[in-house]
Design a protein around this motif. Structure first.
Motif, mmCIF file in Angstrom:
data_model
loop_
_atom_site.group_PDB
_atom_site.id
_atom_site.type_symbol
_atom_site.label_atom_id
_atom_site.label_comp_id
_atom_site.label_asym_id
_atom_site.label_seq_id
_atom_site.Cartn_x
_atom_site.Cartn_y
_atom_site.Cartn_z
ATOM 1 N N TYR A 150 54.517 11.593 -21.050
ATOM 2 C CA TYR A 150 54.753 12.956 -21.041
ATOM 3 C C TYR A 150 55.680 13.293 -22.405
ATOM 4 O O TYR A 150 56.474 12.341 -22.638
ATOM 5 C CB TYR A 150 55.165 13.613 -20.047
ATOM 6 C CG TYR A 150 54.205 13.581 -18.856
ATOM 7 C CD1 TYR A 150 53.180 14.704 -18.637
ATOM 8 C CD2 TYR A 150 53.901 12.588 -17.973
ATOM 9 C CE1 TYR A 150 52.218 14.616 -17.534
ATOM 10 C CE2 TYR A 150 53.099 12.403 -16.944
ATOM 11 C CZ TYR A 150 52.210 13.328 -16.746
ATOM 12 O OH TYR A 150 51.135 13.498 -15.959
ATOM 13 N N SER A 167 44.129 11.049 -25.025
ATOM 14 C CA SER A 167 45.103 11.872 -24.563
ATOM 15 C C SER A 167 44.185 12.662 -23.280
ATOM 16 O O SER A 167 43.128 12.606 -23.367
ATOM 17 C CB SER A 167 44.897 13.157 -25.465
ATOM 18 O OG SER A 167 46.000 12.664 -26.617
ATOM 19 N N ASP A 168 45.090 12.815 -22.293
ATOM 20 C CA ASP A 168 44.644 13.440 -21.067
ATOM 21 C C ASP A 168 45.038 14.691 -20.642
ATOM 22 O O ASP A 168 46.094 14.879 -20.514
ATOM 23 C CB ASP A 168 44.665 12.577 -19.965
ATOM 24 C CG ASP A 168 43.946 12.885 -18.285
ATOM 25 O OD1 ASP A 168 42.890 13.163 -18.608
ATOM 26 O OD2 ASP A 168 44.364 12.187 -17.618
ATOM 27 N N GLU A 169 44.070 15.894 -20.471
ATOM 28 C CA GLU A 169 44.532 17.005 -20.181
ATOM 29 C C GLU A 169 44.052 17.559 -18.937
ATOM 30 O O GLU A 169 43.319 17.183 -18.096
ATOM 31 C CB GLU A 169 43.709 18.222 -21.207
ATOM 32 C CG GLU A 169 44.106 18.260 -22.540
ATOM 33 C CD GLU A 169 43.475 19.069 -23.462
ATOM 34 O OE1 GLU A 169 42.617 19.845 -22.880
ATOM 35 O OE2 GLU A 169 43.749 19.246 -24.659
ATOM 36 N N THR A 170 45.273 18.471 -18.337
ATOM 37 C CA THR A 170 44.906 19.225 -16.807
ATOM 38 C C THR A 170 43.706 19.902 -16.888
ATOM 39 O O THR A 170 43.341 20.494 -17.725
ATOM 40 C CB THR A 170 46.071 20.033 -16.909
ATOM 41 O OG1 THR A 170 47.361 19.462 -16.913
ATOM 42 C CG2 THR A 170 46.136 20.563 -15.241
ATOM 43 N N SER A 205 52.875 14.652 -13.308
ATOM 44 C CA SER A 205 51.737 15.881 -13.720
ATOM 45 C C SER A 205 52.160 17.036 -12.958
ATOM 46 O O SER A 205 51.810 18.134 -13.723
ATOM 47 C CB SER A 205 50.353 15.130 -13.129
ATOM 48 O OG SER A 205 49.271 16.229 -13.345
ATOM 49 N N PRO A 246 44.398 16.197 -13.501
ATOM 50 C CA PRO A 246 44.563 15.540 -14.697
ATOM 51 C C PRO A 246 42.901 15.031 -14.651
ATOM 52 O O PRO A 246 42.332 14.724 -13.683
ATOM 53 C CB PRO A 246 45.293 14.385 -14.899
ATOM 54 C CG PRO A 246 46.124 14.841 -13.757
ATOM 55 C CD PRO A 246 45.627 15.530 -12.613
ATOM 56 N N ARG A 247 42.324 15.128 -15.837
ATOM 57 C CA ARG A 247 40.885 15.081 -16.344
ATOM 58 C C ARG A 247 40.581 13.860 -15.928
ATOM 59 O O ARG A 247 39.416 13.352 -15.104
ATOM 60 C CB ARG A 247 40.497 15.189 -17.816
ATOM 61 C CG ARG A 247 39.033 14.854 -17.908
ATOM 62 C CD ARG A 247 38.384 15.197 -19.321
ATOM 63 N NE ARG A 247 37.162 14.727 -19.433
ATOM 64 C CZ ARG A 247 36.067 14.909 -18.893
ATOM 65 N NH1 ARG A 247 36.262 15.997 -18.169
ATOM 66 N NH2 ARG A 247 34.752 14.610 -19.260
ATOM 67 N N THR A 268 49.305 18.281 -21.392
ATOM 68 C CA THR A 268 48.622 16.852 -21.954
ATOM 69 C C THR A 268 49.563 15.822 -21.727
ATOM 70 O O THR A 268 50.617 15.965 -22.174
ATOM 71 C CB THR A 268 48.390 17.115 -23.634
ATOM 72 O OG1 THR A 268 47.428 18.390 -23.663
ATOM 73 C CG2 THR A 268 47.865 16.224 -24.390
ATOM 74 N N ARG A 269 49.255 14.644 -21.498
ATOM 75 C CA ARG A 269 49.713 13.329 -21.277
ATOM 76 C C ARG A 269 49.069 12.330 -22.224
ATOM 77 O O ARG A 269 47.704 12.470 -22.349
ATOM 78 C CB ARG A 269 49.953 13.124 -19.968
ATOM 79 C CG ARG A 269 48.450 12.992 -19.156
ATOM 80 C CD ARG A 269 48.804 12.524 -17.811
ATOM 81 N NE ARG A 269 47.480 12.132 -17.070
ATOM 82 C CZ ARG A 269 47.657 11.952 -15.903
ATOM 83 N NH1 ARG A 269 48.427 11.872 -14.976
ATOM 84 N NH2 ARG A 269 46.284 11.639 -15.511
ATOM 85 N N THR A 270 49.729 11.437 -22.557
ATOM 86 C CA THR A 270 48.974 10.213 -23.341
ATOM 87 C C THR A 270 49.023 9.194 -22.373
ATOM 88 O O THR A 270 50.039 8.526 -21.893
ATOM 89 C CB THR A 270 49.897 9.937 -24.524
ATOM 90 O OG1 THR A 270 50.143 11.111 -25.284
ATOM 91 C CG2 THR A 270 49.268 8.611 -25.255
ATOM 92 N N THR A 300 37.906 10.696 -20.828
ATOM 93 C CA THR A 300 38.605 11.792 -21.269
ATOM 94 C C THR A 300 37.687 12.561 -22.437
ATOM 95 O O THR A 300 38.220 13.365 -23.330
ATOM 96 C CB THR A 300 40.060 11.536 -21.976
ATOM 97 O OG1 THR A 300 39.872 10.605 -23.013
ATOM 98 C CG2 THR A 300 41.097 10.980 -20.850
#
Length: 308
Positions: A150, A167-170, A205, A246-247, A268-270, A300
């Protein structure tokens, strides 16, 4: 003669800052670590660690040993891989630790690809929180870890090699008949007073999502916490609330009673693959990176599986 195993104990004490912390990380008792350090001190004829109420640190002699030990451990790992590469059958064991979100969406495809290229390498993996994954790597209990990073996270140690995968989005999982289900993107302001299901009370998250809400002046109504996204999806389908997921953690098969929608201000997390610097260039690690990146980018992708 110096013992590499005892040097590993010294390296861990130097990294952790205390004998107790090193013992916990290595699943040993503090007395066992202390005995090994005393034996190491006898072998070199001088103290290698200084202990005080604030913790433990290496003496000048201990620091020299740590520097040489880290290079020796790295060289041994490279030598082991070089010997393995001589054979037609590339065998061995790869120890992997990963955080829960990737278990259903990334791990299967990644392991299938790796097993085809390295059919005789046995992969062992544990599912842990990202920080626990990192601890496994630092102590040598894992060869590589899949984890989420994060923006507020502290930098990783210089001894680690970090490769960004995706990248992974909520996402917001909503009952199909709810008024918000017709929106492509949900403003955070629409969530005030809406019952929400979060991933876990102390999960990074969930904490990051709550921080974003606070900054936006939104007070979410947390109905329940569910670390299992399948449970959250079933609760959404029954009208209990909306799930913040998270996706990568979305269940692989959509439910007809629920749809996934993006947020206008998502967390957004990596997703990253982390290994020790000296192992990052090994052929099996490069293959692992290739398949992990492909699986994460698929998981993603811009076209959501859950499109209602």
């Amino acid at each position: 003669m110096l013992s590499l195993e005892r040097l590993r104990f010294l390296v861990e004490v130097d990294r952790r800052g205390s004998i107790g912390a090193a013992a916990k990380a290595m699943h040993l008792t503090p007395s066992a670590i202390s005995q090994q350090l005393k034996a190491l001190a006898r072998a070199v004829g001088t103290e290698v660690v200084e202990t005080s109420p604030a913790g433990s640190r290496c003496t000048p002699a201990g620091r020299i040993l740590v520097d040489h030990a880290m290079r020796a451990i790295a060289e041994l790992d490279l030598a082991e891989e070089a010997v393995r590469s001589l054979g037609v059958r590339r065998t061995g064991e790869l120890r992997l630790a990963c955080f829960p979100s990737v278990v259903g969406s990334v791990l299967p495809a990644m392991l299938v690809g790796l097993s085809r290229e390295y059919p005789h390498v046995r992969v062992m993996f544990d599912v842990l929180r990202s920080q626990e994954c990192l601890d496994r790597l630092l102590t040598g209990a894992a060869d590589a870890v899949l984890m989420a990073r994060y923006p507020q996270d502290s930098p990783l140690s210089a001894e680690l090699h970090c490769s960004e995968l995706a990248s992974d989005e909520t996402n917001l999982l909503i009952a199909a008949g709810h008024r918000l289900a017709s929106r492509d993107k949900i403003p955070l302001s629409e969530l005030s007073g809406e019952p929400l299901l979060l991933e876990g009370e102390n999960s990074p998250s969930s904490l990051a999502f709550l921080d974003v809400c606070r900054m936006a002046g939104v007070i979410p109504l947390v109905r329940a916490y569910s670390p299992d996204p399948r449970v959250a999806a079933a609760m959404v389908a029954e009208g209990v609330g909306h799930a913040v997921v998270p996706r990568l953690a979305l269940p692989p098969q959509p439910l007809t009673e629920a749809v996934a929608r993006g947020l206008e201000s998502p967390v957004t997390r990596t997703i990253v693959l982390v290994s020790k610097q000296h192992k990052a260039g090994l052929p099996v690690m490069r293959a692992l990176l290739k398949y992990a990146r492909a699986a994460c980018q698929e998981g993603t992708g811009a076209s959501p599986t859950w499109n209602g």
